[in-house]
Scaffold this motif. Structure first.
Motif, PDB file in Angstrom:
ATOM      1  N   THR A 250     -12.177   9.180   4.828  1.00  0.00           N
ATOM      2  CA  THR A 250     -13.151   8.772   3.683  1.00  0.00           C
ATOM      3  C   THR A 250     -14.400   8.970   4.378  1.00  0.00           C
ATOM      4  O   THR A 250     -14.635   8.936   6.013  1.00  0.00           O
ATOM      5  CB  THR A 250     -13.987   8.279   2.863  1.00  0.00           C
ATOM      6  N   ASP A 251     -16.310   9.775   4.043  1.00  0.00           N
ATOM      7  CA  ASP A 251     -17.293   9.665   3.901  1.00  0.00           C
ATOM      8  C   ASP A 251     -17.591   8.387   5.254  1.00  0.00           C
ATOM      9  O   ASP A 251     -18.261   7.800   6.417  1.00  0.00           O
ATOM     10  CB  ASP A 251     -17.883  10.141   2.839  1.00  0.00           C
ATOM     11  N   ARG A 252     -16.973   7.122   4.269  1.00  0.00           N
ATOM     12  CA  ARG A 252     -17.757   5.578   4.679  1.00  0.00           C
ATOM     13  C   ARG A 252     -16.607   5.417   5.571  1.00  0.00           C
ATOM     14  O   ARG A 252     -17.150   4.860   6.722  1.00  0.00           O
ATOM     15  CB  ARG A 252     -17.213   5.115   3.347  1.00  0.00           C
ATOM     16  N   GLU A 253     -15.475   6.062   5.514  1.00  0.00           N
ATOM     17  CA  GLU A 253     -14.772   5.789   6.577  1.00  0.00           C
ATOM     18  C   GLU A 253     -15.119   5.989   8.319  1.00  0.00           C
ATOM     19  O   GLU A 253     -14.852   4.999   9.168  1.00  0.00           O
ATOM     20  CB  GLU A 253     -12.950   5.719   6.374  1.00  0.00           C
TER      21      GLU A 253
ATOM     22  N   PHE B  91     -15.832   4.359  11.576  1.00  0.00           N
ATOM     23  CA  PHE B  91     -15.582   4.594  12.746  1.00  0.00           C
ATOM     24  C   PHE B  91     -16.904   5.151  13.569  1.00  0.00           C
ATOM     25  O   PHE B  91     -16.208   4.326  15.070  1.00  0.00           O
ATOM     26  CB  PHE B  91     -15.104   5.365  12.395  1.00  0.00           C
ATOM     27  N   ARG B  92     -16.919   6.163  13.340  1.00  0.00           N
ATOM     28  CA  ARG B  92     -18.497   5.585  14.456  1.00  0.00           C
ATOM     29  C   ARG B  92     -19.557   5.145  15.241  1.00  0.00           C
ATOM     30  O   ARG B  92     -19.247   4.967  16.271  1.00  0.00           O
ATOM     31  CB  ARG B  92     -20.590   6.985  13.526  1.00  0.00           C
ATOM     32  N   ARG B  93     -19.820   3.945  14.346  1.00  0.00           N
ATOM     33  CA  ARG B  93     -20.242   2.143  14.702  1.00  0.00           C
ATOM     34  C   ARG B  93     -19.181   1.465  15.751  1.00  0.00           C
ATOM     35  O   ARG B  93     -19.599   1.241  16.760  1.00  0.00           O
ATOM     36  CB  ARG B  93     -20.716   2.186  13.303  1.00  0.00           C
ATOM     37  N   ILE B  94     -18.158   1.604  14.661  1.00  0.00           N
ATOM     38  CA  ILE B  94     -17.138   1.147  15.912  1.00  0.00           C
ATOM     39  C   ILE B  94     -16.978   1.814  17.602  1.00  0.00           C
ATOM     40  O   ILE B  94     -17.470   0.806  18.134  1.00  0.00           O
ATOM     41  CB  ILE B  94     -15.575   1.515  15.676  1.00  0.00           C
ATOM     42  N   ALA B  95     -16.772   3.216  17.488  1.00  0.00           N
ATOM     43  CA  ALA B  95     -17.222   3.526  18.256  1.00  0.00           C
ATOM     44  C   ALA B  95     -17.902   3.630  19.172  1.00  0.00           C
ATOM     45  O   ALA B  95     -18.548   2.915  20.783  1.00  0.00           O
ATOM     46  CB  ALA B  95     -17.132   5.563  18.459  1.00  0.00           C
TER      47      ALA B  95
ATOM     48  N   ASN C  59      -8.887  -1.259   8.567  1.00  0.00           N
ATOM     49  CA  ASN C  59      -7.766  -1.138   9.253  1.00  0.00           C
ATOM     50  C   ASN C  59      -7.439  -0.545   8.778  1.00  0.00           C
ATOM     51  O   ASN C  59      -6.702   0.336   9.004  1.00  0.00           O
ATOM     52  CB  ASN C  59      -7.667  -2.346   8.314  1.00  0.00           C
ATOM     53  N   ARG C  60      -8.445   0.663   7.541  1.00  0.00           N
ATOM     54  CA  ARG C  60      -7.541   1.490   6.777  1.00  0.00           C
ATOM     55  C   ARG C  60      -7.926   2.850   8.189  1.00  0.00           C
ATOM     56  O   ARG C  60      -7.040   3.832   8.298  1.00  0.00           O
ATOM     57  CB  ARG C  60      -8.828   2.352   5.940  1.00  0.00           C
ATOM     58  N   VAL C  61      -9.286   3.003   9.366  1.00  0.00           N
ATOM     59  CA  VAL C  61      -9.462   3.488  10.092  1.00  0.00           C
ATOM     60  C   VAL C  61      -8.185   3.457  11.093  1.00  0.00           C
ATOM     61  O   VAL C  61      -7.766   4.497  11.104  1.00  0.00           O
ATOM     62  CB  VAL C  61     -10.940   3.871  10.941  1.00  0.00           C
ATOM     63  N   PHE C  62      -8.427   1.953  11.331  1.00  0.00           N
ATOM     64  CA  PHE C  62      -6.477   1.868  13.130  1.00  0.00           C
ATOM     65  C   PHE C  62      -5.152   2.631  12.075  1.00  0.00           C
ATOM     66  O   PHE C  62      -5.007   3.592  12.798  1.00  0.00           O
ATOM     67  CB  PHE C  62      -6.602   1.144  12.892  1.00  0.00           C
TER      68      PHE C  62
END
Length: 224
Positions: A156-159, A163-167, A191-194
């Motif tokens: 999703t857009d929020r995910e 994700f961008r900020r995790i990277a 958790n959902r991204v992973f």
């Protein structure tokens, strides 16, 4: 709860030194040692080690292949920190792609070693500062992929924002502040991204983000 650690190195003095350092903190338990890669794989499984300190160059089976076998085993839920006296780029790449969650040089201090075990146990990426700069430079010299990985369309857009900020190496607290949400909400998104992208932890999330072209070095959206 204590963090169960296995120390794997073919030099007994190195093993003894690392083990002695890690026996100090109350929240860390050294459950065993291994002198080669084969023994490291067997003992990590047998002793249910949560973190393995893995030397890269060992007899019988090197640390990279031992890491690959452990991290490729769905029954083993631990994490690997690769330790080496060599800081060559290809070893960094091989270790991370084999599944290592952290990478430190053997010149690390006792405090840094203890901190590394705690950080990696918590699922956070860990790279020696000397290595991080070279990784970014390596990404900068690679050609951009032809298009985004198809799995990214599941986010999703929020995910995608998370994700961008995790990277970028952001903590959950920093992501929560940037997106004006709670840390528990961020944890849910992480958790959902992973799950959607089949990622083990934040180290591999960062690798995936760069290699898929989802993010490029210098593509930072807001201040740290």
């Amino acid at each position: 709860m204590t963090i169960r650690v296995l120390v794997a190195d073919d030099q007994s003095l190195v093993r003894d030194g690392f083990a002695a350092i890690l026996r100090g903190p109350a929240d860390i338990e050294v459950v065993g040692e291994a002198a080669d890669g084969e023994e490291a794989v067997a003992r990590a499984r047998e002793l249910v080690a949560e973190v393995v300190l893995m030397d890269i160059r060992m007899p019988r089976l090197d640390g990279i292949e031992a890491t690959r076998r452990l991290c490729g085993d769905p029954a083993w839920k631990g994490r690997v920190i690769v330790l080496t006296t060599f800081d060559a780029d290809e070893l960094v790449w091989d270790a991370l792609h084999a599944g290592a969650s952290g990478f430190l040089l053997k010149t690390t201090t006792a405090a840094e070693l203890v901190g590394a075990v705690r950080v990696v146990s918590d699922g956070t990426a860990l790279l020696a500062p000397e290595v991080t700069g070279r990784l970014v430079r390596e990404f900068m010299h690679r050609p951009r992929p032809g298009g985004p990985a198809p799995e990214l369309t599941q986010l999703t857009d929020r995910e995608s924002d998370v994700f961008r900020r995790i990277a970028e190496g952001r903590t959950n607290h920093e992501i929560a502040d940037a997106l004006h949400v709670s840390e528990s909400t961020v944890k849910t998104h992480v958790n959902r991204v992973f799950t959607k992208l089949g990622l083990r932890d934040r180290t591999h999330a960062a690798i995936y983000a760069y290699e898929s072209g989802f993010i490029t070095p210098g593509d930072r959206r807001d201040p740290p």
